[in-house]
Design an enzyme around this catalytic site. Structure first.
Site, PDB file in Angstrom:
ATOM      1  N   GLN A   1      54.443  69.660  38.980  1.00  0.00           N
ATOM      2  CA  GLN A   1      53.114  69.182  38.924  1.00  0.00           C
ATOM      3  C   GLN A   1      51.777  69.860  37.399  1.00  0.00           C
ATOM      4  O   GLN A   1      52.102  69.992  36.736  1.00  0.00           O
ATOM      5  CB  GLN A   1      52.570  69.016  40.099  1.00  0.00           C
TER       6      GLN A   1
ATOM      7  N   LYS B   1      53.977  66.908  22.140  1.00  0.00           N
ATOM      8  CA  LYS B   1      54.046  65.203  21.995  1.00  0.00           C
ATOM      9  C   LYS B   1      53.110  65.326  20.819  1.00  0.00           C
ATOM     10  O   LYS B   1      53.033  63.379  20.601  1.00  0.00           O
ATOM     11  CB  LYS B   1      54.535  64.716  23.034  1.00  0.00           C
TER      12      LYS B   1
ATOM     13  N   LYS C   1      56.517  71.070  30.154  1.00  0.00           N
ATOM     14  CA  LYS C   1      56.148  72.306  30.899  1.00  0.00           C
ATOM     15  C   LYS C   1      58.034  72.883  30.902  1.00  0.00           C
ATOM     16  O   LYS C   1      57.832  74.482  30.498  1.00  0.00           O
ATOM     17  CB  LYS C   1      56.330  72.786  32.425  1.00  0.00           C
TER      18      LYS C   1
ATOM     19  N   ASP D   1      54.390  66.399  34.159  1.00  0.00           N
ATOM     20  CA  ASP D   1      54.698  65.562  32.957  1.00  0.00           C
ATOM     21  C   ASP D   1      54.371  66.163  31.143  1.00  0.00           C
ATOM     22  O   ASP D   1      54.338  65.633  30.376  1.00  0.00           O
ATOM     23  CB  ASP D   1      54.847  64.505  32.941  1.00  0.00           C
TER      24      ASP D   1
ATOM     25  N   GLY E   1      60.184  67.073  37.536  1.00  0.00           N
ATOM     26  CA  GLY E   1      61.525  66.880  37.187  1.00  0.00           C
ATOM     27  C   GLY E   1      61.358  67.507  35.468  1.00  0.00           C
ATOM     28  O   GLY E   1      60.341  66.838  34.845  1.00  0.00           O
ATOM     29  N   HIS E   2      61.616  68.540  35.064  1.00  0.00           N
ATOM     30  CA  HIS E   2      61.688  69.207  34.017  1.00  0.00           C
ATOM     31  C   HIS E   2      63.055  68.961  33.266  1.00  0.00           C
ATOM     32  O   HIS E   2      63.969  69.394  33.350  1.00  0.00           O
ATOM     33  CB  HIS E   2      61.358  70.706  33.700  1.00  0.00           C
TER      34      HIS E   2
ATOM     35  N   THR F   1      61.585  62.428  37.614  1.00  0.00           N
ATOM     36  CA  THR F   1      62.323  61.958  38.980  1.00  0.00           C
ATOM     37  C   THR F   1      62.436  60.257  39.415  1.00  0.00           C
ATOM     38  O   THR F   1      64.080  60.598  39.936  1.00  0.00           O
ATOM     39  CB  THR F   1      61.276  62.842  40.333  1.00  0.00           C
TER      40      THR F   1
HETATM   41  P1  IMP Z   1      54.344  63.789  45.671  1.00  0.00           P
HETATM   42  O1  IMP Z   1      54.651  64.832  44.860  1.00  0.00           O
HETATM   43  O2  IMP Z   1      55.868  63.212  45.892  1.00  0.00           O
HETATM   44  O3  IMP Z   1      53.864  63.609  47.310  1.00  0.00           O
HETATM   45  O4  IMP Z   1      53.495  62.581  45.314  1.00  0.00           O
HETATM   46  C1  IMP Z   1      52.096  62.785  45.449  1.00  0.00           C
HETATM   47  C2  IMP Z   1      51.414  61.673  43.327  1.00  0.00           C
HETATM   48  O5  IMP Z   1      52.131  63.129  42.359  1.00  0.00           O
HETATM   49  C3  IMP Z   1      52.572  61.724  43.197  1.00  0.00           C
HETATM   50  O6  IMP Z   1      51.627  59.910  41.656  1.00  0.00           O
HETATM   51  C4  IMP Z   1      53.359  61.336  42.039  1.00  0.00           C
HETATM   52  O7  IMP Z   1      53.642  60.253  41.154  1.00  0.00           O
HETATM   53  C5  IMP Z   1      53.365  62.481  41.756  1.00  0.00           C
HETATM   54  N1  IMP Z   1      54.065  63.471  41.165  1.00  0.00           N
HETATM   55  C6  IMP Z   1      54.751  64.401  42.173  1.00  0.00           C
HETATM   56  N2  IMP Z   1      54.919  65.606  41.418  1.00  0.00           N
HETATM   57  C7  IMP Z   1      55.023  64.652  40.079  1.00  0.00           C
HETATM   58  C8  IMP Z   1      55.885  65.634  39.202  1.00  0.00           C
HETATM   59  O8  IMP Z   1      56.361  66.171  39.197  1.00  0.00           O
HETATM   60  N3  IMP Z   1      55.535  65.411  37.561  1.00  0.00           N
HETATM   61  C9  IMP Z   1      54.242  63.698  37.456  1.00  0.00           C
HETATM   62  N4  IMP Z   1      54.002  63.280  38.665  1.00  0.00           N
HETATM   63  C10 IMP Z   1      53.915  64.344  39.826  1.00  0.00           C
END
Ligand code: IMP
Length: 432
Positions: free
Chosen positions: A225, A337, A16, A13, A40-41, A306
């Site tokens: 991520q 930001k 990107k 977040d 979630g971009h 997301t």
């Molecule tokens: P997972 O990737 O759904 O297994 O989640 C594992 C951890 O990564 C959790 O804390 C999610 O909130 C975090 N996470 C996964 N993808 C994102 C992202 O794109 N942005 C922010 N946090 C993420």
């Protein structure tokens, strides 16, 4: 003929999506290399918001885009995203979008098991996005996952979906979740339909990218991520299930790593995190400063794109930023930001940690999994009025304390800041 890698420096977040959209102006191709619809971009263009979970943000610049081999792809989500963009007049034809035949496929069973595994952790829940990411990578590693290339034979693929769904049903039963068992026949039927639609998009993207790079194309690899969510180098176990760092880009695209010409890090001027896990500079969730940093109720509000969860927020942590700069070997940093900090009275920056009675400006050995015991140390405090970030309306230069803030970051990590985002819109960017 360069591969530029764009990587998140924090917990995802970082903005990107917006940065990819900007950098995509000057490249020929944009690919994502890892993760799935947990991302979630977000990009704002003339006040309109676009959110992408699987498609690379470069799509909005009209560039050919792709999904690389280290991704885990939910075909239902992908087709929905493609249909939504098509309805807005954006070209989503196979000439524009490619999917690696080696990428893995998310099934409904992965999503149910994602929830079941996390619930079973009780108090130690990770707070995953429930998009099936962990179980899909687990199936990949245990070698019964399904790859996108299998869709090329839709009938055989339907049988493979059926068998894996039955296996997921057995796993669900082991959790006592008999009611959540899936109809494997229905799942197979739906996935056969998805396969019929996706076949024209499937490609050996490793060959495609290698040939294009050799022919002189510039490719942007859009990370998902962030470094601190990396399966190896993040705040394990509070991480995602894939490699998110720059060195995984070549692996996730199937290209010669020598093509990597530049690594660009993206970091917010403060920090956010969704899901569980430590953040040394975290502010109390309901404090006035946290609400200000979350920009509650405004465009760019800090809610997971997301899962719509409100994000935890904290001050910028230069110790962790320095760690991320080292792990990724970034050549430059893009900050986002900065405008959100405007108007705050005492902006703090963590410049060092107290850890086991010693003070550190670089992350001490082993401390990445012991952040709860790292005490952030803050020194001088800055502030600048809301209207006082930039010199003129051309968005040319930062001024005053806002500029000092950026210089402080550059000094701490020894890397130049090349751009600073100062608003939600695509064009609210100061180049330095
Ligand atoms: P997972 O990737 O759904 O297994 O989640 C594992 C951890 O990564 C959790 O804390 C999610 O909130 C975090 N996470 C996964 N993808 C994102 C992202 O794109 N942005 C922010 N946090 C993420």
């Amino acid at each position: 003929m360069t591969l530029t890698v764009l990587v998140g420096m924090q917990w995802g977040d970082e903005g990107k999506g917006k940065v990819t959209d900007k950098l995509a102006e000057d490249v020929d191709i944009v690919f994502r290399w890892g993760g799935g619809a947990n991302a979630g971009h977000t990009v704002y263009i003339n006040g309109k918001k676009y959110v992408m979970h699987l498609l690379p943000s470069g799509l909005l610049q009209g560039k050919p885009c792709g999904l690389g081999n280290n991704m885990v792809i939910d075909p239902e989500q992908l087709l929905k995203e493609m249909d939504d963009f098509a309805a807005q007049g954006i070209d989503v034809s196979p000439e524009r979008i490619m999917i690696s035949s080696l990428a893995h496929i998310i099934l409904p069973g992965h999503k149910l098991l994602d929830s079941a595994y996390d619930r079973a952790r009780g108090k130690g829940q990770l707070g995953t996005t429930k998009r099936g990411i962990g179980p899909a990578y687990a199936d990949k590693a245990s070698r019964h996952g399904l790859r996108v290339g299998m869709m090329l034979s839709p009938l055989r693929f339907a049988k493979q979906v059926y068998e894996l769904t039955e296996m997921h049903n057995r796993d669900l039963s082991r959790f006592g979740l008999h009611d959540e068992r899936l109809s494997a026949i229905d799942v197979a039927h739906f996935y056969q339909e998805y396969a019929n639609r996706l076949v024209p998009y499937i490609k050996d993207t490793s060959v495609y990218l290698s040939q294009r790079l050799q022919a002189g194309a510039n490719v942007l690899a859009e990370g998902a991520q962030g470094t601190l969510l990396d399966i190896d180098y993040g705040t394990y176990p509070y991480v995602t299930s894939s490699s998110t760092i720059a060195s995984s880009a070549a692996l996730g695209l199937g290209v010669d790593p020598k093509y990597v010409g530049k690594v660009i890090g993206v970091a917010k001027c403060f920090q956010t995190r969704v899901g569980a896990g430590p953040m040394p500079t975290k502010l109390q969730f309901d404090s006035a400063i946290a609400k200000h940093l979350r920009s509650e109720g405004k465009p760019g509000e800090e809610k997971g794109a997301t899962t719509n969860r409100s994000r935890d927020v904290g001050w910028l942590d230069l110790v962790l930023l320095d760690y991320a700069a080292r792990i990724n070997g970034i050549d430059e940093l893009i900050l986002t930001k900065l405008d959100v900090l405007s108007g705050l009275a005492n902006i703090k920056v963590c410049e060092s940690y107290k850890y086991r009675r010693e003070e550190y400006t670089h992350l001490p050995d082993g401390a990445i999994t012991d952040l709860d015991n790292c005490i952030p140390q803050y020194q001088d405090r800055l502030s600048w009025p809301a209207h006082d970030i930039i010199c003129n309306d051309d968005l040319k230069e930062l001024r005053g304390a806002a500029d000092s803030y950026v210089r402080k970051i550059e000094r701490a990590i020894g890397v130049p800041v090349s751009m600073v985002s100062v608003g939600v819109d695509r064009n609210d960017i100061v180049r330095r």
